[in-house]
Design an enzyme around this catalytic site. Structure first.
Site, PDB file in Angstrom:
ATOM      1  N   ASP A 103       0.823  -1.207   0.000  1.00 29.31           N
ATOM      2  CA  ASP A 103       0.000   0.000   0.000  1.00 29.31           C
ATOM      3  C   ASP A 103       0.860   1.261   0.000  1.00 29.31           C
ATOM      4  O   ASP A 103       0.579   2.221  -0.723  1.00 29.31           O
ATOM      5  CB  ASP A 103      -0.962  -0.007   1.187  1.00 29.31           C
ATOM      6  CG  ASP A 103      -0.282  -0.260   2.527  1.00 29.31           C
ATOM      7  OD1 ASP A 103       0.902  -0.656   2.552  1.00 29.31           O
ATOM      8  OD2 ASP A 103      -0.948  -0.063   3.566  1.00 29.31           O
ATOM      9  N   SER A 126      -4.317   1.630  10.160  1.00 23.75           N
ATOM     10  CA  SER A 126      -4.056   0.856  11.377  1.00 23.75           C
ATOM     11  C   SER A 126      -2.816   1.381  12.081  1.00 23.75           C
ATOM     12  O   SER A 126      -2.673   1.246  13.295  1.00 23.75           O
ATOM     13  CB  SER A 126      -3.871  -0.626  11.024  1.00 23.75           C
ATOM     14  OG  SER A 126      -5.046  -1.131  10.431  1.00 23.75           O
TER      15      SER A 126
END
Length: 249
Positions: A103, A126
Site C-alpha cells: 500500500d 491501522s
C-alpha cells in the site's frame, strides 16, 4: 473496466477504474459482521462492468484469501500487486524491498505520477506511516508509528484510571481528557512535520505534505499546508495495472 481492491489491516476499499479515473468506490471494515456479504452485494451490482480485477493486500493471509474468493466469484481471479525495487520512476529505499508494504509503495507510485516530489506521504490507517520521496523518484525510506487512536488505547491500557471521555484539541490543554486527546493527535502532527523538515533539509527544496488513509481527517486542521488524497493507494494500483498490461511490460 478494472476492479481495484486495496485490502488493509482493518478495511477494504474498492473502486472501478476507467484507465486512471476512479468511477465508483466501496469501503468496509473486515472486522464487522456481514462484511463479506456486503462486499458480495456491491460486487453483484457492478459485475457486468468488470473486465479484470487487481488486488493489493497487507492483511492476514486468511482475510486476503476470503476477499480474493469473493472478488473471483464475479470474474477473473484477482491479480496481486507486488512491490518491486524500481517501477514507474520510483526507486524503493528499503534495504529489503519485500518489507515495504504494498500500500505504501502504490501510494508512492501515485505521488510520483502526480509530480508531488519532494514530498512526505503520510497515511493514517491501522498505523501512521510516513514515506519520503525525492523529486527524481528516489524513496529515502520511512517511519511507522501508532495512530492517535492507538496511542490513546495504549495509554488507557497502562493507566486504567484515566478518563476515557473524548476531549478537545488544544496547543496546551486545561483538562485531562483534552490533554490526552491533544497529546496523542499532536504527536502524530509533530512526527509528520519533523519528517517534512528533515526532507526539506536533504532536498534543499520546499516539500509537499501528502495525507491519506481512513483516519486522516482529524489531523487535517492541525497539519500545515497539505494535499489530502484519500484514494492514493487505489490511484497507484490503477497506474500499476495499466503499466503491467502495456505491450512489452
Amino acid at each position: 473496466m478494472r476492479l481495484l481492491a486495496d485490502l488493509g489491516n482493518t478495511r477494504l476499499k474498492c473502486a472501478l477504474a476507467d484507465g486512471r479515473k476512479l468511477v465508483a468506490t466501496w469501503a468496509g471494515s473486515h472486522a464487522q459482521a456481514g462484511f463479506l456479504d456486503d462486499l458480495q452485494g456491491w460486487l453483484a451490482g457492478e459485475a457486468a462492468m468488470i473486465g479484470e480485477t487487481w488486488l493489493a493486500s497487507v492483511a492476514r493471509e486468511e482475510v486476503t484469501a476470503a476477499v480474493a474468493a469473493r472478488l473471483e466469484s464475479i470474474g477473473p481471479s484477482p491479480r496481486r500487486a507486488r512491490v518491486s525495487a524500481q517501477a514507474l520512476g520510483v526507486t524503493v529505499g528499503y534495504e529489503r524491498v519485500d518489507e515495504l508494504g504494498v500500500d505504501r509503495w502504490l501510494a508512492l507510485l501515485a505521488a510520483r505520477a502526480r509530480g508531488l516530489g519532494p514530498c512526505i506521504v503520510a497515511s493514517v490507517g491501522s498505523a501512521l506511516t510516513i514515506d519520503a520521496l525525492l523529486a527524481d523518484g528516489r524513496h529515502l525510506g520511512g517511519l511507522i508509528a501508532p495512530t492517535p487512536d492507538a496511542m490513546r488505547e495504549a495509554l488507557y491500557a497502562r493507566a486504567p484510571a484515566l478518563p476515557r471521555a473524548r476531549g478537545e484539541i488544544a496547543a496546551f490543554a486545561t483538562g485531562t481528557a483534552s490533554g490526552i486527546e491533544s497529546g496523542c493527535l499532536l504527536a502524530s502532527i509533530a512526527l509528520i512535520e519533523r519528517s517534512a523538515a528533515r526532507l526539506a533539509d536533504h532536498a534543499g527544496a520546499r516539500v509537499a505534505r501528502v495525507l491519506s488513509g481512513g483516519g486522516a481527517q482529524p489531523l487535517r486542521p492541525w497539519l500545515d499546508e497539505h494535499r489530502f488524497l484519500p484514494d492514493l493507494v487505489l490511484e497507484g494500483l490503477a497506474l500499476w495495472a495499466q503499466a503491467t498490461l502495456l505491450p512489452g511490460d
